[in-house]
Scaffold this active site. Structure first.
Site, PDB file in Angstrom:
ATOM      1  N   ASN A  10       0.868  -1.178   0.000  1.00 56.04           N
ATOM      2  CA  ASN A  10       0.000   0.000   0.000  1.00 56.04           C
ATOM      3  C   ASN A  10       0.907   1.231   0.000  1.00 56.04           C
ATOM      4  OD1 ASN A  10      -1.822   2.015   0.431  1.00 56.04           O
ATOM      5  ND2 ASN A  10      -2.455   1.343   2.480  1.00 56.04           N
ATOM      6  N   LYS A  12       0.126   4.236  -0.255  1.00 53.97           N
ATOM      7  CA  LYS A  12      -0.517   5.417   0.368  1.00 53.97           C
ATOM      8  C   LYS A  12      -0.264   6.647  -0.523  1.00 53.97           C
ATOM      9  CE  LYS A  12      -0.130   3.108   4.780  1.00 53.97           C
ATOM     10  NZ  LYS A  12      -0.031   3.194   6.224  1.00 53.97           N
ATOM     11  N   HIS A  96      -9.403   1.136   5.073  1.00 62.21           N
ATOM     12  CA  HIS A  96      -8.107   1.325   5.742  1.00 62.21           C
ATOM     13  C   HIS A  96      -8.319   2.253   6.943  1.00 62.21           C
ATOM     14  CE1 HIS A  96      -4.003   2.430   6.575  1.00 62.21           C
ATOM     15  NE2 HIS A  96      -3.652   1.349   5.895  1.00 62.21           N
ATOM     16  N   GLU A  98      -6.712   4.648   7.978  1.00 67.50           N
ATOM     17  CA  GLU A  98      -6.516   6.075   7.671  1.00 67.50           C
ATOM     18  C   GLU A  98      -7.763   6.665   7.026  1.00 67.50           C
ATOM     19  OE1 GLU A  98      -2.864   5.377   5.581  1.00 67.50           O
ATOM     20  OE2 GLU A  98      -1.954   4.792   7.489  1.00 67.50           O
ATOM     21  N   GLU A 168      -5.138  -4.987  10.494  1.00 64.69           N
ATOM     22  CA  GLU A 168      -4.083  -3.993  10.708  1.00 64.69           C
ATOM     23  C   GLU A 168      -4.342  -3.266  12.024  1.00 64.69           C
ATOM     24  OE1 GLU A 168      -2.196  -2.744   6.706  1.00 64.69           O
ATOM     25  OE2 GLU A 168      -3.927  -1.470   7.026  1.00 64.69           O
ATOM     26  N   GLY A 174       2.826   2.160  10.794  1.00 66.86           N
ATOM     27  CA  GLY A 174       3.768   3.263  10.663  1.00 66.86           C
ATOM     28  C   GLY A 174       4.511   3.600  11.944  1.00 66.86           C
ATOM     29  N   SER A 214       3.711  -2.280  10.205  1.00 66.30           N
ATOM     30  CA  SER A 214       5.163  -2.366  10.372  1.00 66.30           C
ATOM     31  C   SER A 214       5.740  -3.722   9.960  1.00 66.30           C
ATOM     32  CB  SER A 214       5.567  -2.011  11.812  1.00 66.30           C
ATOM     33  OG  SER A 214       5.213  -0.670  12.107  1.00 66.30           O
TER      34      SER A 214
END
Ligand code: 13P
Length: 251
Positions: A10, A12, A96, A98, A168, A174, A214
């Site tokens: 991904n 992003k 996701h 985010e 996730e 991250g 990660s």
């Protein structure tokens, strides 16, 4: 559809077009048919070019990072499933964290997006996962169960069988703090059992459940060797061809 090993990157909101094409070419050169299925989720502006790079490579597919629940019309800034399909992409990442966090996408909206994707012959990679406070309170399984029930479990058996799930945990995205292999396996096992209860053993056994958060060359092997971890959804480490290739070949 049967359970398939997948390593998805991904990207992003990273890379410009030139960098994206270089990355796609770098990864393509080093993958073999015996590797897990590779998916590259490029930014929308690069999808067509990346799809052209990988179009003759059977083990690599392209994904959009999001799509509209609407088919077409006056929705400025949105991208439709038809547009995604027309450039040769096969998958769409949905839900996701985010998108959930920064763009307020909730389970009801995601349920519509999932249906639109499947009704138009694309395949969703449906993300779920809990924030740190929920994990600390011990409510992570309940949190993920609600995301699955409200975002996915309206699907028919036939449609659900096409879904890829990505677990996730938000605290691992991250941050460099990866879930331990035991934490990943525990949640993947719970997710599979939730699927058993709703859709039965066969479908649950065939569902691909990816881990994200990660994933790096150094930890991919131990994560992917857990019995219910069927590959990964990789953020930062998918932006360097060498690192991503190491992850692809980790198992
Ligand atoms: P990182 O691998 O950078 O933690 O990102 C994970 C992720 O969000 C993939 O969708």
């Amino acid at each position: 559809m049967s359970r398939q090993l997948i390593v998805a990157g991904n990207w992003k909101m990273n890379t410009n077009l030139k960098e994206g094409i270089k990355l796609a070419k770098g990864v393509s050169k080093k993958t073999k048919p015996s590797d897990p299925l590779v998916i590259m989720a490029a930014p929308a502006t690069h999808l067509h070019a990346v799809a052209e790079v990988v179009k003759d490579i059977p083990g690599i597919q392209v994904a959009a990072q999001n799509c509209s629940q609407e088919l077409s019309g006056a929705y400025t800034g949105e991208i439709s499933v038809g547009m995604i399909k027309a450039i040769g992409a096969k998958y769409v990442i949905l839900g996701h964290s985010e998108r959930r966090q920064y763009f307020k996408e909730g389970n009801a909206l995601l349920a519509k997006k999932v249906k639109t994707v499947l009704d138009n012959s694309l395949l969703p990679i449906f993300c779920c996962g809990e924030p740190l406070a929920v994990r600390k309170a011990g409510n992570h399984a309940r949190h993920v169960s609600k995301q699955l029930r409200e975002g996915l479990f309206h699907l028919s058996k036939k449609d659900f069988a096409k879904v890829v799930i990505a677990y996730e945990p938000i605290w691992a995205i991250g941050t460099g703090v990866t879930a331990s292999p035991e934490q990943a396996q525990e949640m993947h096992d719970k997710i599979r059992k939730m699927i058993v209860r709703k859709y039965g053993d066969k479908i649950a056994d065939n569902t691909t459940i990816l881990y994200g958060g990660s994933v790096k060359p150094a930890n991919a092997k131990v994560l992917f060797s857990q019995p219910d971890v069927d590959g990964g959804l990789v953020g930062g480490a998918s932006l360097k061809a060498d690192d991503f290739v190491k992850i692809i070949k980790a198992r």
